[in-house]
Design an enzyme around this catalytic site. Sequence first.
Site, PDB file in Angstrom:
ATOM      1  N   SER A   8       0.822  -1.215   0.000  1.00  0.00           N
ATOM      2  CA  SER A   8       0.000   0.000   0.000  1.00  0.00           C
ATOM      3  C   SER A   8       0.854   1.262   0.000  1.00  0.00           C
ATOM      4  CB  SER A   8      -0.890   0.000   1.236  1.00  0.00           C
ATOM      5  OG  SER A   8      -0.088   0.034   2.397  1.00  0.00           O
ATOM      6  N   TYR A  39      -4.421   0.431   3.282  1.00  0.00           N
ATOM      7  CA  TYR A  39      -5.199  -0.721   2.819  1.00  0.00           C
ATOM      8  C   TYR A  39      -5.986  -1.357   3.973  1.00  0.00           C
ATOM      9  CZ  TYR A  39      -3.107  -1.399  -1.897  1.00  0.00           C
ATOM     10  OH  TYR A  39      -2.720  -1.303  -3.211  1.00  0.00           O
ATOM     11  N   GLY A  40      -5.453  -1.196   5.185  1.00  0.00           N
ATOM     12  CA  GLY A  40      -5.961  -1.979   6.327  1.00  0.00           C
ATOM     13  C   GLY A  40      -7.383  -1.687   6.750  1.00  0.00           C
ATOM     14  N   CYS A  70       2.732  -7.159   1.642  1.00  0.00           N
ATOM     15  CA  CYS A  70       1.655  -6.568   2.430  1.00  0.00           C
ATOM     16  C   CYS A  70       0.790  -7.700   2.970  1.00  0.00           C
ATOM     17  CB  CYS A  70       0.850  -5.658   1.512  1.00  0.00           C
ATOM     18  SG  CYS A  70      -0.595  -4.916   2.268  1.00  0.00           S
ATOM     19  N   ASN A  71       0.726  -7.797   4.282  1.00  0.00           N
ATOM     20  CA  ASN A  71      -0.089  -8.853   4.901  1.00  0.00           C
ATOM     21  C   ASN A  71      -1.565  -8.646   4.588  1.00  0.00           C
ATOM     22  OD1 ASN A  71       1.828 -10.249   7.187  1.00  0.00           O
ATOM     23  ND2 ASN A  71       2.392  -8.144   6.800  1.00  0.00           N
ATOM     24  N   THR A  72      -1.974  -7.372   4.530  1.00  0.00           N
ATOM     25  CA  THR A  72      -3.385  -7.041   4.324  1.00  0.00           C
ATOM     26  C   THR A  72      -3.845  -7.450   2.924  1.00  0.00           C
ATOM     27  OG1 THR A  72      -2.983  -5.149   5.757  1.00  0.00           O
ATOM     28  CG2 THR A  72      -5.035  -5.147   4.511  1.00  0.00           C
ATOM     29  N   CYS A 180       2.489  -6.474   9.951  1.00  0.00           N
ATOM     30  CA  CYS A 180       2.242  -5.465   8.906  1.00  0.00           C
ATOM     31  C   CYS A 180       3.617  -4.938   8.537  1.00  0.00           C
ATOM     32  CB  CYS A 180       1.366  -4.347   9.460  1.00  0.00           C
ATOM     33  SG  CYS A 180       1.296  -2.881   8.400  1.00  0.00           S
ATOM     34  N   THR A 181       3.902  -4.865   7.246  1.00  0.00           N
ATOM     35  CA  THR A 181       5.266  -4.529   6.839  1.00  0.00           C
ATOM     36  C   THR A 181       5.658  -3.095   7.218  1.00  0.00           C
ATOM     37  OG1 THR A 181       4.374  -4.119   4.616  1.00  0.00           O
ATOM     38  CG2 THR A 181       5.412  -6.244   5.006  1.00  0.00           C
ATOM     39  N   HIS A 182       4.670  -2.235   7.443  1.00  0.00           N
ATOM     40  CA  HIS A 182       4.988  -0.870   7.898  1.00  0.00           C
ATOM     41  C   HIS A 182       5.654  -0.866   9.289  1.00  0.00           C
ATOM     42  CE1 HIS A 182       2.341   0.451   4.654  1.00  0.00           C
ATOM     43  NE2 HIS A 182       2.648   1.714   4.924  1.00  0.00           N
TER      44      HIS A 182
HETATM   45  N1  DGL Z   1       1.830  -2.794   4.898  1.00  0.00           N
HETATM   46  C1  DGL Z   1       0.571  -3.400   4.928  1.00  0.00           C
HETATM   47  C2  DGL Z   1       0.548  -4.749   5.632  1.00  0.00           C
HETATM   48  O1  DGL Z   1       1.549  -5.418   5.697  1.00  0.00           O
HETATM   49  C3  DGL Z   1      -0.697  -2.608   5.034  1.00  0.00           C
HETATM   50  C4  DGL Z   1      -0.745  -1.269   5.663  1.00  0.00           C
HETATM   51  C5  DGL Z   1      -1.984  -0.482   5.284  1.00  0.00           C
HETATM   52  O2  DGL Z   1      -1.972   0.091   4.206  1.00  0.00           O
HETATM   53  O3  DGL Z   1      -2.955  -0.461   6.061  1.00  0.00           O
HETATM   54  O4  DGL Z   1      -0.459  -5.196   6.097  1.00  0.00           O
END
Ligand code: DGL
Length: 251
Positions: A8, A39-40, A70-72, A180-182
Amino acid sequence: MTIGIFDSGMGGLSVLSEARKQLPNENFIYYGDSKNAPYGVKTKEELINLSMTICDYFVERQVDAIVIACNTATSAAVKVLRENYDIPIIGMEPALKPAVDSHKSGDIAVMATPMTLSEEKFELLMKRVASKIMVYKIPAPKIVELVESGIVEGSEIDDVLEEYFSTLPKDTIESVVLGCTHFIFIKEAIRKLFDGNIKLIDGNYGTIQQLKRKITESNHGGSLEILNSGGSYYIELSNRLLHYLEEQNGN
Ligand code: DGL
């Protein structure tokens, strides 16, 4: 080989950094969808559409494999993507299994987006690997917003973390899964919250190991192209954050 990696926005840069470390001779195209972040908090249908638009673009660019950093987006769309594209698609899920495998006696906290934590995929993962362990789910959308605006340390991050963990028994938590990768960007702030007394677990290394199993490695190359739906401001921010990570990781 050319690998397309998307997220995202800024989070997937942490996966890109690991990919460049483990696969220095591959060419990478990184696509951050900051225009549509976060995205979440989106619906599954929205995430499927957004992910397909990005994968269509990657296919046009003739990539050999795609990493959903991205996990989401993985929770919402990996199944549909694998049905629609005939190149390897590597997804991510919160690294709960590694946390359980290295578990001693405490509890486990999983930080992720509201979407990842509420999807059936995560419920099934919990049942499969952690049925006998206390797992706290921490939806942490505010962290995504801060990282998207380039804030990865300082009082704003500390305050939000304090708030998220305020109702949990911090003394009994043995590990925190960064689902979450962030959140890779805020490892230091989480360590500080626990006075250094915490294990942090993420899925980046394993994801790139999985990518390695799916491709034939090159012996020359190593280019990088960073794209972002939000335009030049986000491309500059991405370069800055990638540099920040690679300095921390000693790449
Ligand atoms: N980096 C994303 C993840 O691993 C999503 C973050 C987002 O956009 O909410 O889930």
